[in-house]
Scaffold this active site. Structure first.
Site, PDB file in Angstrom:
ATOM      1  N   HIS A  29      82.395  31.550  56.919  1.00 22.87           N
ATOM      2  CA  HIS A  29      83.534  31.299  57.801  1.00 22.87           C
ATOM      3  C   HIS A  29      84.048  32.598  58.438  1.00 22.87           C
ATOM      4  CE1 HIS A  29      86.641  28.669  59.298  1.00 22.87           C
ATOM      5  NE2 HIS A  29      87.608  29.407  58.777  1.00 22.87           N
TER       6      HIS A  29
ATOM      7  N   ASP B  73      79.428  28.074  55.759  1.00 25.22           N
ATOM      8  CA  ASP B  73      80.839  27.721  55.865  1.00 25.22           C
ATOM      9  C   ASP B  73      81.067  26.330  55.288  1.00 25.22           C
ATOM     10  OD1 ASP B  73      83.484  27.389  56.558  1.00 25.22           O
ATOM     11  OD2 ASP B  73      83.171  27.625  58.712  1.00 25.22           O
TER      12      ASP B  73
ATOM     13  N   SER C  18      88.814  28.751  63.540  1.00 26.33           N
ATOM     14  CA  SER C  18      89.416  28.153  62.358  1.00 26.33           C
ATOM     15  C   SER C  18      90.649  27.318  62.729  1.00 26.33           C
ATOM     16  CB  SER C  18      89.747  29.244  61.338  1.00 26.33           C
ATOM     17  OG  SER C  18      90.060  28.687  60.079  1.00 26.33           O
TER      18      SER C  18
END
Length: 322
Positions: free
Chosen positions: A288, A258, A160
């Site tokens: 995610h 995601d 991320s």
């Protein structure tokens, strides 16, 4: 709560921001201490690496590590949209124990400072300073790194926001004298946090999630360029793109559900078009950072296996994996 306050932004369940500039952190207070993990047999310890700013790192090693064999060195940057998480977060601690056990590597997990207490680009600067520490004699004399880490097999890995930072760190190394001393063998980007003003792919059909991610980034980064700031959109006007990225190869991992998926795909495509050595893994049916929430699930195990292959053998030439 003061009745005169109004909620400006609610990033549930992590942080609530009010119209007067104050905020409440709602989660993320749990701490996992370092030590020997009995399930994975991975050891960890915390080390203060940047005393001037109080930045620490958590170093991981397999308990079976021997000074006779040097292991790849992974500098890891956790995710959390630059707002949440830390090296002591129990979920990150568990996932890195699993990654180290699968990959047989040494990991240095960097505890950069977070928004809103420390506005961007503080997190980027802290992480770059961590790379400067990696290049120092102090790092090379740290007992676990001295005895077990192969500094010539140095990788950046992040998920991320941490994957986002890995990109920017490698671009900064391209143009900085530190790049002559720090040679990055590869970057592992797990569900990278890139974005942009104009929706692409699945974002077009999901304006609600698009608007949420827009608002999060505008809170994280106060910029007149908004979601096309080069920090979040490496392909916006004025952004440097990926040309000359200071590493030998890149692995991008995205997940089907995601909302950031198509940004990761775009990054892979642009890197491949530029002639960079790029691989992509697409994971079906997951959202995610699913591997952080459940590092023991089968698809998380496959993710760790792919990262392990990338770090230890360069991965393979396949374009996708489930």
């Amino acid at each position: 709560m003061d009745s005169s306050k109004e909620v400006l932004l609610d990033i549930f369940p992590y942080i609530r921001v009010y119209n007067d500039g104050t905020f409440d952190r709602l989660a993320g207070f749990e701490i996992a201490p370092p030590g020997l993990d009995p399930e994975t047999r991975v050891e960890s310890k915390d080390v203060l690496i940047l005393p001037d700013t109080g930045i620490s790192a958590r170093i991981y090693r397999p308990s079976s590590a021997s000074a006779a064999t040097k292991l790849p060195l992974v500098v890891y940057f956790h995710g959390g949209a630059f707002i949440i998480a830390s090296i002591a977060d129990p979920k990150y601690h568990a996932s890195l124990n699993a990654l180290v056990a699968e990959s047989n590597v040494i990991v240095v997990s960097v505890d950069y400072r977070r928004v809103p207490e420390h506005p961007l680009p503080t997190a980027y600067d802290d992480s770059y300073a961590a790379l400067q520490w990696i290049a120092s004699e102090e790092a090379r004399s740290e007992p676990w790194l001295r005895d077990h880490a192969d500094f010539d097999r140095l990788f950046l890995v992040g998920d991320s926001g941490g994957a986002n930072m890995s990109h920017h760190l490698a671009m900064r190394l391209r143009d900085d004298v530190l790049g002559k001393r720090v040679k990055i063998s590869g970057i592992g980007m797990i569900q990278p946090y890139f974005w942009g003003k104009k929706p692409i792919g699945a974002e077009v059909a999901d304006p609600g999630r698009k608007a949420s991610v827009d608002s999060w980034w505008r809170f994280v980064c106060v910029s007149d360029k908004g979601c096309d700031d080069p920090l979040i959109n490496p392909f916006a006007d004025g952004a440097p793109g990926v040309d000359g990225l200071a590493c030998k190869k890149v692995l991008v991992i995205v997940s089907e559900k995601d909302i950031l998926r198509d940004r990761g795909r775009l990054y892979y495509e642009k890197l491949a078009e530029s002639g960079g050595a790029a691989e992509i893994m697409e994971i079906d049916g997951e959202d995610h950072v699913f591997h952080i929430f459940d590092p023991s699930c089968e698809k998380a195990k496959r993710l760790f296996e792919r990262v392990a292959a990338f770090v230890n053998t360069g991965g393979d030439d396949s374009k996708k994996g489930a």
